[in-house]
Design an enzyme around this catalytic site. Sequence first.
Site, PDB file in Angstrom:
ATOM      1  N   LYS A  77      -2.926  -3.158  15.158  1.00  0.00           N
ATOM      2  CA  LYS A  77      -1.983  -2.055  15.341  1.00  0.00           C
ATOM      3  C   LYS A  77      -2.726  -0.752  15.649  1.00  0.00           C
ATOM      4  CE  LYS A  77       1.869  -1.816  15.124  1.00  0.00           C
ATOM      5  NZ  LYS A  77       2.904  -1.952  16.185  1.00  0.00           N
ATOM      6  N   THR A 123       2.454   1.658  12.057  1.00  0.00           N
ATOM      7  CA  THR A 123       2.505   1.459  10.615  1.00  0.00           C
ATOM      8  C   THR A 123       1.521   2.366   9.891  1.00  0.00           C
ATOM      9  OG1 THR A 123       2.012  -0.168   8.867  1.00  0.00           O
ATOM     10  CG2 THR A 123       0.864  -0.449  10.936  1.00  0.00           C
TER      11      THR A 123
END
Length: 329
Positions: free
Chosen positions: A155, A127
């Site tokens: 992430k 992301t």
Amino acid sequence: MRVLITGGAGFIGSHYARQLLGGAYPEFADAEVVVLDKLTYAGNRANLSTVADDPRLRFVQGDICDAALVGELMRGVDVVVHFAAESHVDRSILGASDFVLTNVVGTDTLLQAALAAEVGKFVHVSTDEVYGSIDEGSWPEEHPLEPNSPYSAAKAGSDLLARAYFRTHGLPVCVTRCSNNYGPYQFPEKMLPLFITNLLDGKQVPLYGDGGNVRDWLHVTDHCRGIQLVAESGRPGEMYNIGGGTELTNRELTERLLTELGADASMVRPVADRKGHDRRYSVDHAKISAELGYRPTVDFDEGLAGTIRWYRENRAWWEPLKPGALVTG
């Protein structure tokens, strides 16, 4: 060819699976597809209903942290496309442990199994939020990672693990970092489906803060096509940003939704801003464009209208999912 898709019953993963099995990616036309999904709140077998009878599809309900299961499924796999993740910022603020477990430990479990099975390509889907917030300009892939939420921090950790497996072991990993996705089958706690379904029900929409937070919007079809380009031709060890090219403040997006759905400003309910709310995201996707020929093709106005139409016509899909949906934006 055999492709393992993790999180393939979620919003983006199921779209990729449907596209692949539907013939959108000629290079993978004859591929066998294994979908591994834990079917948490955001995973839904109904997302695969249109391809459920395809003999090339095998669905396995399971956890990417289950090393024995992952090792078994990884045997004979040529390409891994790794979507599985805890992905909602608001949920990560309430509690980060599940995000660390799934996003970091789960990714490590997959990478280790892919290494043992000598997989030919591992695409790790990440992301733009790992970069943090940017006041002006757009992030290139070389920008330092400065995540601001527990979700984006987890992430970022998984991105670094993926890079380490390439640098240490030579595992052919590519990392993709996308901007905000939208389209059909998105779980209705994310901003667009939450606002669309609220307005369809005549309910107000909760807008964080002053509504000035800026996001770049990317249709899920364009995102998945970018991922496929990386799966086919991405250089191992490289990071690729995938952007949509439509930057809007949350207030501007809300106003478009009000217009499209025949509502007025009275349907907007201001709420206290999210903790650590990133002000602006913007990715530079020049690299994937130059190397792999990517460009976004879904016009935002058409994509938004199609998304609204899908939620209007598929109430039976989203109505059971709405209770307990979190405020977002």
